[in-house]
Design a protein around this motif. Structure first.
Motif, PDB file in Angstrom:
ATOM      1  N   GLY A 133       3.946   4.824 -22.407  1.00  0.00           N
ATOM      2  CA  GLY A 133       2.627   5.214 -21.930  1.00  0.00           C
ATOM      3  C   GLY A 133       1.954   4.236 -20.994  1.00  0.00           C
ATOM      4  O   GLY A 133       0.928   4.556 -20.387  1.00  0.00           O
ATOM      5  N   ARG A 134       2.499   3.026 -20.868  1.00  0.00           N
ATOM      6  CA  ARG A 134       1.897   2.032 -19.963  1.00  0.00           C
ATOM      7  C   ARG A 134       2.327   2.303 -18.524  1.00  0.00           C
ATOM      8  O   ARG A 134       3.429   2.790 -18.290  1.00  0.00           O
ATOM      9  CB  ARG A 134       2.345   0.622 -20.339  1.00  0.00           C
ATOM     10  CG  ARG A 134       1.882   0.117 -21.695  1.00  0.00           C
ATOM     11  CD  ARG A 134       2.548  -1.214 -21.993  1.00  0.00           C
ATOM     12  NE  ARG A 134       4.007  -1.086 -22.053  1.00  0.00           N
ATOM     13  CZ  ARG A 134       4.865  -2.080 -21.903  1.00  0.00           C
ATOM     14  NH1 ARG A 134       4.425  -3.296 -21.625  1.00  0.00           N
ATOM     15  NH2 ARG A 134       6.168  -1.887 -21.999  1.00  0.00           N
ATOM     16  N   PRO A 135       1.504   1.966 -17.541  1.00  0.00           N
ATOM     17  CA  PRO A 135       1.972   2.022 -16.153  1.00  0.00           C
ATOM     18  C   PRO A 135       2.994   0.924 -15.920  1.00  0.00           C
ATOM     19  O   PRO A 135       2.975  -0.113 -16.605  1.00  0.00           O
ATOM     20  CB  PRO A 135       0.694   1.793 -15.345  1.00  0.00           C
ATOM     21  CG  PRO A 135      -0.220   1.058 -16.263  1.00  0.00           C
ATOM     22  CD  PRO A 135       0.097   1.549 -17.642  1.00  0.00           C
ATOM     23  N   PRO A 136       3.911   1.104 -14.973  1.00  0.00           N
ATOM     24  CA  PRO A 136       4.975   0.112 -14.760  1.00  0.00           C
ATOM     25  C   PRO A 136       4.471  -1.304 -14.531  1.00  0.00           C
ATOM     26  O   PRO A 136       5.083  -2.260 -15.016  1.00  0.00           O
ATOM     27  CB  PRO A 136       5.710   0.660 -13.533  1.00  0.00           C
ATOM     28  CG  PRO A 136       5.500   2.129 -13.592  1.00  0.00           C
ATOM     29  CD  PRO A 136       4.111   2.300 -14.127  1.00  0.00           C
ATOM     30  N   HIS A 137       3.357  -1.477 -13.803  1.00  0.00           N
ATOM     31  CA  HIS A 137       2.927  -2.837 -13.469  1.00  0.00           C
ATOM     32  C   HIS A 137       2.442  -3.628 -14.673  1.00  0.00           C
ATOM     33  O   HIS A 137       2.293  -4.847 -14.587  1.00  0.00           O
ATOM     34  CB  HIS A 137       1.840  -2.815 -12.383  1.00  0.00           C
ATOM     35  CG  HIS A 137       0.530  -2.261 -12.836  1.00  0.00           C
ATOM     36  ND1 HIS A 137       0.186  -0.928 -12.673  1.00  0.00           N
ATOM     37  CD2 HIS A 137      -0.532  -2.853 -13.447  1.00  0.00           C
ATOM     38  CE1 HIS A 137      -1.025  -0.730 -13.166  1.00  0.00           C
ATOM     39  NE2 HIS A 137      -1.478  -1.872 -13.639  1.00  0.00           N
ATOM     40  N   GLU A 138       2.229  -2.954 -15.820  1.00  0.00           N
ATOM     41  CA  GLU A 138       1.819  -3.672 -17.025  1.00  0.00           C
ATOM     42  C   GLU A 138       2.997  -4.200 -17.829  1.00  0.00           C
ATOM     43  O   GLU A 138       2.814  -4.971 -18.775  1.00  0.00           O
ATOM     44  CB  GLU A 138       0.943  -2.777 -17.907  1.00  0.00           C
ATOM     45  CG  GLU A 138      -0.439  -2.512 -17.313  1.00  0.00           C
ATOM     46  CD  GLU A 138      -1.352  -1.749 -18.263  1.00  0.00           C
ATOM     47  OE1 GLU A 138      -0.928  -1.505 -19.420  1.00  0.00           O
ATOM     48  OE2 GLU A 138      -2.460  -1.398 -17.842  1.00  0.00           O
ATOM     49  N   ASP A 139       4.208  -3.805 -17.470  1.00  0.00           N
ATOM     50  CA  ASP A 139       5.387  -4.380 -18.120  1.00  0.00           C
ATOM     51  C   ASP A 139       5.440  -5.864 -17.785  1.00  0.00           C
ATOM     52  O   ASP A 139       5.186  -6.262 -16.639  1.00  0.00           O
ATOM     53  CB  ASP A 139       6.647  -3.677 -17.615  1.00  0.00           C
ATOM     54  CG  ASP A 139       7.905  -4.275 -18.202  1.00  0.00           C
ATOM     55  OD1 ASP A 139       8.309  -3.851 -19.287  1.00  0.00           O
ATOM     56  OD2 ASP A 139       8.477  -5.197 -17.561  1.00  0.00           O
ATOM     57  N   PRO A 140       5.749  -6.739 -18.747  1.00  0.00           N
ATOM     58  CA  PRO A 140       5.752  -8.185 -18.474  1.00  0.00           C
ATOM     59  C   PRO A 140       6.655  -8.600 -17.322  1.00  0.00           C
ATOM     60  O   PRO A 140       6.318  -9.508 -16.555  1.00  0.00           O
ATOM     61  CB  PRO A 140       6.209  -8.790 -19.802  1.00  0.00           C
ATOM     62  CG  PRO A 140       5.783  -7.792 -20.833  1.00  0.00           C
ATOM     63  CD  PRO A 140       5.963  -6.453 -20.183  1.00  0.00           C
ATOM     64  N   HIS A 141       7.809  -7.932 -17.180  1.00  0.00           N
ATOM     65  CA  HIS A 141       8.710  -8.289 -16.083  1.00  0.00           C
ATOM     66  C   HIS A 141       8.107  -7.916 -14.739  1.00  0.00           C
ATOM     67  O   HIS A 141       8.163  -8.678 -13.771  1.00  0.00           O
ATOM     68  CB  HIS A 141      10.070  -7.616 -16.272  1.00  0.00           C
ATOM     69  CG  HIS A 141      11.118  -8.122 -15.340  1.00  0.00           C
ATOM     70  ND1 HIS A 141      12.126  -7.323 -14.848  1.00  0.00           N
ATOM     71  CD2 HIS A 141      11.321  -9.347 -14.779  1.00  0.00           C
ATOM     72  CE1 HIS A 141      12.898  -8.034 -14.055  1.00  0.00           C
ATOM     73  NE2 HIS A 141      12.436  -9.261 -13.992  1.00  0.00           N
ATOM     74  N   MET A 142       7.493  -6.726 -14.662  1.00  0.00           N
ATOM     75  CA  MET A 142       6.858  -6.311 -13.418  1.00  0.00           C
ATOM     76  C   MET A 142       5.648  -7.188 -13.108  1.00  0.00           C
ATOM     77  O   MET A 142       5.365  -7.496 -11.939  1.00  0.00           O
ATOM     78  CB  MET A 142       6.470  -4.837 -13.481  1.00  0.00           C
ATOM     79  CG  MET A 142       7.650  -3.873 -13.596  1.00  0.00           C
ATOM     80  SD  MET A 142       8.798  -3.917 -12.165  1.00  0.00           S
ATOM     81  CE  MET A 142      10.048  -5.106 -12.727  1.00  0.00           C
ATOM     82  N   ALA A 143       4.937  -7.609 -14.132  1.00  0.00           N
ATOM     83  CA  ALA A 143       3.795  -8.506 -13.933  1.00  0.00           C
ATOM     84  C   ALA A 143       4.258  -9.834 -13.332  1.00  0.00           C
ATOM     85  O   ALA A 143       3.592 -10.410 -12.459  1.00  0.00           O
ATOM     86  CB  ALA A 143       3.067  -8.741 -15.250  1.00  0.00           C
ATOM     87  N   ALA A 144       5.422 -10.321 -13.776  1.00  0.00           N
ATOM     88  CA  ALA A 144       5.969 -11.567 -13.230  1.00  0.00           C
ATOM     89  C   ALA A 144       6.326 -11.398 -11.758  1.00  0.00           C
ATOM     90  O   ALA A 144       6.106 -12.307 -10.941  1.00  0.00           O
ATOM     91  CB  ALA A 144       7.188 -11.997 -14.032  1.00  0.00           C
ATOM     92  N   TRP A 145       6.881 -10.248 -11.396  1.00  0.00           N
ATOM     93  CA  TRP A 145       7.197  -9.999  -9.988  1.00  0.00           C
ATOM     94  C   TRP A 145       5.925  -9.933  -9.152  1.00  0.00           C
ATOM     95  O   TRP A 145       5.889 -10.413  -8.012  1.00  0.00           O
ATOM     96  CB  TRP A 145       8.010  -8.710  -9.836  1.00  0.00           C
ATOM     97  CG  TRP A 145       9.482  -8.941 -10.057  1.00  0.00           C
ATOM     98  CD1 TRP A 145      10.219  -8.606 -11.157  1.00  0.00           C
ATOM     99  CD2 TRP A 145      10.386  -9.586  -9.166  1.00  0.00           C
ATOM    100  NE1 TRP A 145      11.521  -9.002 -11.000  1.00  0.00           N
ATOM    101  CE2 TRP A 145      11.656  -9.597  -9.785  1.00  0.00           C
ATOM    102  CE3 TRP A 145      10.252 -10.150  -7.895  1.00  0.00           C
ATOM    103  CZ2 TRP A 145      12.779 -10.157  -9.176  1.00  0.00           C
ATOM    104  CZ3 TRP A 145      11.365 -10.704  -7.278  1.00  0.00           C
ATOM    105  CH2 TRP A 145      12.620 -10.714  -7.919  1.00  0.00           C
ATOM    106  N   ARG A 146       4.883  -9.343  -9.705  1.00  0.00           N
ATOM    107  CA  ARG A 146       3.615  -9.301  -8.957  1.00  0.00           C
ATOM    108  C   ARG A 146       3.088 -10.713  -8.711  1.00  0.00           C
ATOM    109  O   ARG A 146       2.570 -10.999  -7.625  1.00  0.00           O
ATOM    110  CB  ARG A 146       2.588  -8.454  -9.716  1.00  0.00           C
ATOM    111  CG  ARG A 146       2.855  -6.951  -9.616  1.00  0.00           C
ATOM    112  CD  ARG A 146       1.654  -6.131 -10.038  1.00  0.00           C
ATOM    113  NE  ARG A 146       1.798  -4.751  -9.593  1.00  0.00           N
ATOM    114  CZ  ARG A 146       0.780  -3.973  -9.248  1.00  0.00           C
ATOM    115  NH1 ARG A 146      -0.454  -4.432  -9.290  1.00  0.00           N
ATOM    116  NH2 ARG A 146       0.984  -2.727  -8.853  1.00  0.00           N
ATOM    117  N   GLU A 147       3.228 -11.569  -9.687  1.00  0.00           N
ATOM    118  CA  GLU A 147       2.795 -12.961  -9.503  1.00  0.00           C
ATOM    119  C   GLU A 147       3.619 -13.650  -8.419  1.00  0.00           C
ATOM    120  O   GLU A 147       3.091 -14.410  -7.605  1.00  0.00           O
ATOM    121  CB  GLU A 147       2.907 -13.723 -10.826  1.00  0.00           C
ATOM    122  CG  GLU A 147       1.898 -13.297 -11.885  1.00  0.00           C
ATOM    123  CD  GLU A 147       2.101 -14.042 -13.188  1.00  0.00           C
ATOM    124  OE1 GLU A 147       2.954 -14.952 -13.234  1.00  0.00           O
ATOM    125  OE2 GLU A 147       1.402 -13.706 -14.166  1.00  0.00           O
TER     126      GLU A 147
END
Length: 234
Positions: free
Chosen positions: A54-68
Protein backbone atom coordinates in the motif's frame (compact mmCIF):
# COMPACT_ATOMS: atom_id res chain seq x y z
CA UNK A 1 34.43 -10.37 -17.91
CA UNK A 2 35.04 -9.48 -21.55
CA UNK A 3 35.45 -5.78 -20.76
CA UNK A 4 36.17 -3.63 -17.72
CA UNK A 5 33.45 -2.22 -15.49
CA UNK A 6 34.68 0.37 -13.00
CA UNK A 7 33.31 2.84 -10.47
CA UNK A 8 35.21 6.08 -9.91
CA UNK A 9 36.41 7.22 -6.50
CA UNK A 10 34.22 10.30 -6.84
CA UNK A 11 31.10 8.15 -7.07
CA UNK A 12 32.30 6.00 -4.17
CA UNK A 13 32.61 9.13 -2.06
CA UNK A 14 29.15 10.32 -3.08
CA UNK A 15 27.45 7.01 -2.30
CA UNK A 16 29.61 4.76 -0.08
CA UNK A 17 26.74 2.27 0.22
CA UNK A 18 26.71 1.52 -3.52
CA UNK A 19 26.98 -2.07 -4.80
CA UNK A 20 26.67 -3.46 -8.30
CA UNK A 21 26.44 -7.00 -9.64
CA UNK A 22 26.93 -7.79 -13.33
CA UNK A 23 25.41 -10.69 -15.25
CA UNK A 24 27.31 -11.27 -18.50
CA UNK A 25 25.62 -13.34 -21.21
CA UNK A 26 26.66 -14.51 -24.67
CA UNK A 27 24.65 -16.51 -27.19
CA UNK A 28 21.39 -14.79 -26.27
CA UNK A 29 18.26 -15.05 -28.37
CA UNK A 30 16.09 -11.96 -28.38
CA UNK A 31 12.84 -11.16 -30.14
CA UNK A 32 9.44 -9.56 -29.61
CA UNK A 33 7.72 -9.84 -26.26
CA UNK A 34 5.96 -13.17 -25.74
CA UNK A 35 3.10 -14.41 -23.59
CA UNK A 36 5.70 -15.85 -21.22
CA UNK A 37 7.63 -12.58 -20.84
CA UNK A 38 4.36 -10.69 -20.44
CA UNK A 39 3.33 -13.07 -17.67
CA UNK A 40 6.64 -12.38 -15.90
CA UNK A 41 5.92 -8.66 -15.97
CA UNK A 42 2.42 -9.19 -14.55
CA UNK A 43 3.80 -11.43 -11.81
CA UNK A 44 6.47 -8.85 -10.98
CA UNK A 45 3.77 -6.21 -10.53
CA UNK A 46 1.99 -8.51 -8.10
CA UNK A 47 5.20 -9.15 -6.18
CA UNK A 48 5.82 -5.42 -6.00
CA UNK A 49 2.33 -4.74 -4.62
CA UNK A 50 2.95 -7.28 -1.86
CA UNK A 51 6.34 -5.77 -1.09
CA UNK A 52 5.00 -2.22 -0.84
CA UNK A 53 1.80 -3.17 1.01
CA UNK A 54 0.00 0.00 0.00
CA UNK A 55 2.96 2.40 0.23
CA UNK A 56 4.04 4.47 -2.77
CA UNK A 57 7.36 3.28 -4.24
CA UNK A 58 9.36 6.30 -3.03
CA UNK A 59 8.63 5.38 0.60
CA UNK A 60 10.48 2.08 0.28
CA UNK A 61 13.81 2.44 2.16
CA UNK A 62 15.83 1.44 -0.90
CA UNK A 63 14.06 3.97 -3.12
CA UNK A 64 14.48 6.61 -0.42
CA UNK A 65 18.24 5.96 -0.47
CA UNK A 66 18.32 6.44 -4.25
CA UNK A 67 16.45 9.72 -3.87
CA UNK A 68 19.09 10.89 -1.42
CA UNK A 69 21.85 9.91 -3.84
CA UNK A 70 20.18 11.75 -6.71
CA UNK A 71 19.79 14.85 -4.55
CA UNK A 72 23.48 14.62 -3.60
CA UNK A 73 24.61 15.07 -7.21
CA UNK A 74 22.13 17.86 -7.92
CA UNK A 75 19.24 15.99 -9.55
CA UNK A 76 15.60 16.38 -8.48
CA UNK A 77 14.48 12.81 -7.70
CA UNK A 78 10.78 13.61 -8.04
CA UNK A 79 11.39 14.69 -11.66
CA UNK A 80 14.18 12.31 -12.71
CA UNK A 81 13.43 9.09 -10.86
CA UNK A 82 15.84 6.17 -10.74
CA UNK A 83 14.84 3.43 -13.16
CA UNK A 84 13.37 1.11 -10.52
CA UNK A 85 11.10 3.77 -9.04
CA UNK A 86 9.95 4.86 -12.49
CA UNK A 87 9.12 1.28 -13.48
CA UNK A 88 7.40 0.64 -10.15
CA UNK A 89 5.09 3.60 -10.69
CA UNK A 90 4.15 2.25 -14.11
CA UNK A 91 3.64 -1.25 -12.74
CA UNK A 92 1.11 0.04 -10.21
CA UNK A 93 -0.71 2.29 -12.71
CA UNK A 94 -3.69 1.17 -14.78
CA UNK A 95 -1.64 0.77 -17.96
CA UNK A 96 0.87 -1.52 -16.31
CA UNK A 97 4.40 -2.21 -17.50
CA UNK A 98 5.43 -1.71 -21.14
CA UNK A 99 6.32 -4.67 -23.30
CA UNK A 100 9.57 -3.86 -25.13
CA UNK A 101 11.28 -7.05 -26.26
CA UNK A 102 12.04 -10.38 -24.65
CA UNK A 103 15.35 -9.49 -22.98
CA UNK A 104 14.19 -6.07 -21.78
CA UNK A 105 11.01 -7.64 -20.41
CA UNK A 106 13.10 -10.08 -18.37
CA UNK A 107 15.27 -7.47 -16.69
CA UNK A 108 12.36 -5.06 -16.21
CA UNK A 109 10.41 -7.80 -14.45
CA UNK A 110 13.38 -8.53 -12.21
CA UNK A 111 13.78 -4.82 -11.43
CA UNK A 112 10.13 -4.42 -10.43
CA UNK A 113 9.93 -7.62 -8.40
CA UNK A 114 13.00 -6.72 -6.33
CA UNK A 115 12.64 -2.91 -6.52
CA UNK A 116 16.23 -2.54 -7.70
CA UNK A 117 17.58 -0.63 -10.72
CA UNK A 118 18.59 -3.04 -13.48
CA UNK A 119 20.01 -2.09 -16.86
CA UNK A 120 20.93 -4.04 -19.96
CA UNK A 121 23.58 -3.09 -22.52
CA UNK A 122 24.55 -4.71 -25.81
CA UNK A 123 28.20 -5.68 -25.33
CA UNK A 124 28.88 -5.49 -29.08
CA UNK A 125 27.85 -1.81 -29.07
CA UNK A 126 30.05 -0.78 -26.13
CA UNK A 127 33.37 0.82 -27.01
CA UNK A 128 36.07 0.04 -24.46
CA UNK A 129 35.21 -0.37 -20.81
CA UNK A 130 32.20 0.99 -18.99
CA UNK A 131 32.80 3.52 -16.21
CA UNK A 132 30.53 5.06 -13.61
CA UNK A 133 31.79 8.62 -13.16
CA UNK A 134 30.81 12.14 -12.24
CA UNK A 135 30.50 14.07 -15.48
CA UNK A 136 32.52 17.12 -16.41
CA UNK A 137 29.64 18.40 -18.53
CA UNK A 138 31.54 18.06 -21.82
CA UNK A 139 30.59 14.43 -22.47
CA UNK A 140 28.31 13.54 -25.39
CA UNK A 141 24.99 11.79 -24.85
CA UNK A 142 23.11 10.89 -28.02
CA UNK A 143 19.38 10.35 -27.56
CA UNK A 144 16.26 10.59 -29.71
CA UNK A 145 13.62 13.31 -29.62
CA UNK A 146 10.78 13.62 -32.13
CA UNK A 147 12.24 10.75 -34.13
CA UNK A 148 15.57 12.54 -34.63
CA UNK A 149 18.94 12.06 -32.99
CA UNK A 150 19.73 14.79 -30.47
CA UNK A 151 23.04 15.42 -28.72
CA UNK A 152 22.85 16.35 -25.04
CA UNK A 153 25.52 17.01 -22.44
CA UNK A 154 25.15 15.90 -18.81
CA UNK A 155 25.31 18.44 -16.03
CA UNK A 156 28.69 18.92 -14.39
CA UNK A 157 28.87 16.58 -11.40
CA UNK A 158 26.06 14.35 -12.67
CA UNK A 159 26.62 10.61 -12.19
CA UNK A 160 26.72 8.84 -15.56
CA UNK A 161 27.69 5.54 -17.10
CA UNK A 162 29.99 6.02 -20.07
CA UNK A 163 32.28 4.17 -22.46
CA UNK A 164 35.08 5.46 -24.71
CA UNK A 165 32.61 6.99 -27.16
CA UNK A 166 30.34 8.86 -24.75
CA UNK A 167 27.63 8.60 -22.12
CA UNK A 168 25.50 5.47 -22.27
CA UNK A 169 23.15 6.31 -19.38
CA UNK A 170 22.41 9.68 -17.76
CA UNK A 171 21.75 10.42 -14.10
CA UNK A 172 23.08 7.07 -12.97
CA UNK A 173 20.27 4.87 -14.27
CA UNK A 174 17.59 7.36 -15.29
CA UNK A 175 17.81 7.43 -19.09
CA UNK A 176 19.67 5.00 -21.32
CA UNK A 177 20.90 6.08 -24.74
CA UNK A 178 19.72 4.16 -27.82
CA UNK A 179 23.25 3.27 -29.01
CA UNK A 180 23.80 0.41 -26.53
CA UNK A 181 20.23 -0.73 -25.91
CA UNK A 182 19.27 -4.38 -26.22
CA UNK A 183 17.55 -4.87 -29.57
CA UNK A 184 16.13 -7.92 -31.26
CA UNK A 185 19.55 -8.33 -32.93
CA UNK A 186 21.41 -8.52 -29.60
CA UNK A 187 23.34 -11.72 -28.92
CA UNK A 188 25.64 -10.58 -26.08
CA UNK A 189 24.59 -8.45 -23.15
CA UNK A 190 25.72 -7.14 -19.80
CA UNK A 191 22.99 -6.75 -17.18
CA UNK A 192 23.81 -4.47 -14.29
CA UNK A 193 22.01 -4.57 -10.94
CA UNK A 194 22.65 -1.50 -8.78
CA UNK A 195 21.81 -1.04 -5.11
CA UNK A 196 22.43 1.21 -2.16
CA UNK A 197 22.35 0.59 1.57
CA UNK A 198 20.10 -0.39 3.30
CA UNK A 199 19.45 -3.15 0.73
CA UNK A 200 21.50 -6.16 1.92
CA UNK A 201 24.16 -7.37 -0.51
CA UNK A 202 22.81 -10.97 -0.38
CA UNK A 203 19.48 -9.67 -1.71
CA UNK A 204 21.25 -8.11 -4.69
CA UNK A 205 23.13 -11.35 -5.31
CA UNK A 206 19.88 -13.35 -5.13
CA UNK A 207 18.26 -11.04 -7.67
CA UNK A 208 21.24 -11.50 -10.02
CA UNK A 209 20.98 -15.28 -9.68
CA UNK A 210 17.27 -15.10 -10.50
CA UNK A 211 18.01 -13.03 -13.61
CA UNK A 212 20.68 -15.51 -14.71
CA UNK A 213 18.13 -18.33 -14.40
CA UNK A 214 15.63 -16.40 -16.51
CA UNK A 215 18.23 -15.75 -19.20
CA UNK A 216 19.13 -19.45 -19.27
CA UNK A 217 15.46 -20.39 -19.54
CA UNK A 218 14.70 -18.04 -22.42
CA UNK A 219 18.05 -18.47 -24.23
CA UNK A 220 18.93 -22.17 -23.85
CA UNK A 221 22.63 -22.74 -24.41
CA UNK A 222 23.64 -19.16 -23.64
CA UNK A 223 26.92 -18.70 -21.77
CA UNK A 224 26.09 -16.81 -18.60
CA UNK A 225 28.33 -15.66 -15.78
CA UNK A 226 27.38 -13.75 -12.65
CA UNK A 227 30.18 -11.50 -11.45
CA UNK A 228 30.25 -11.21 -7.69
CA UNK A 229 28.79 -8.25 -5.89
CA UNK A 230 31.07 -5.26 -5.85
CA UNK A 231 32.51 -5.48 -2.29
CA UNK A 232 31.62 -1.98 -1.13
CA UNK A 233 29.69 -2.93 2.00
CA UNK A 234 29.13 -6.02 4.13
Amino acid sequence: MTFSLTVSDEVRALAPGFTHVAVEAHGLVNGPSTEASSALLDDAARRLAVRLDGRPPHEDPHMAAWREAYTAFGSKPSRTRNSAEALAKRALADGGLPRINLLVDLYNALSVAHLIPVGGEDIDRIEGGMRLVRATGDEVFVTVAGGEEVVEHPDAGEVVWRDERGVTCRRWNWRQGPRTRLTEATVSGIFLLESLAPMPVPEVAAAAAELAELLEKFSPGARIEVHDADPVRA
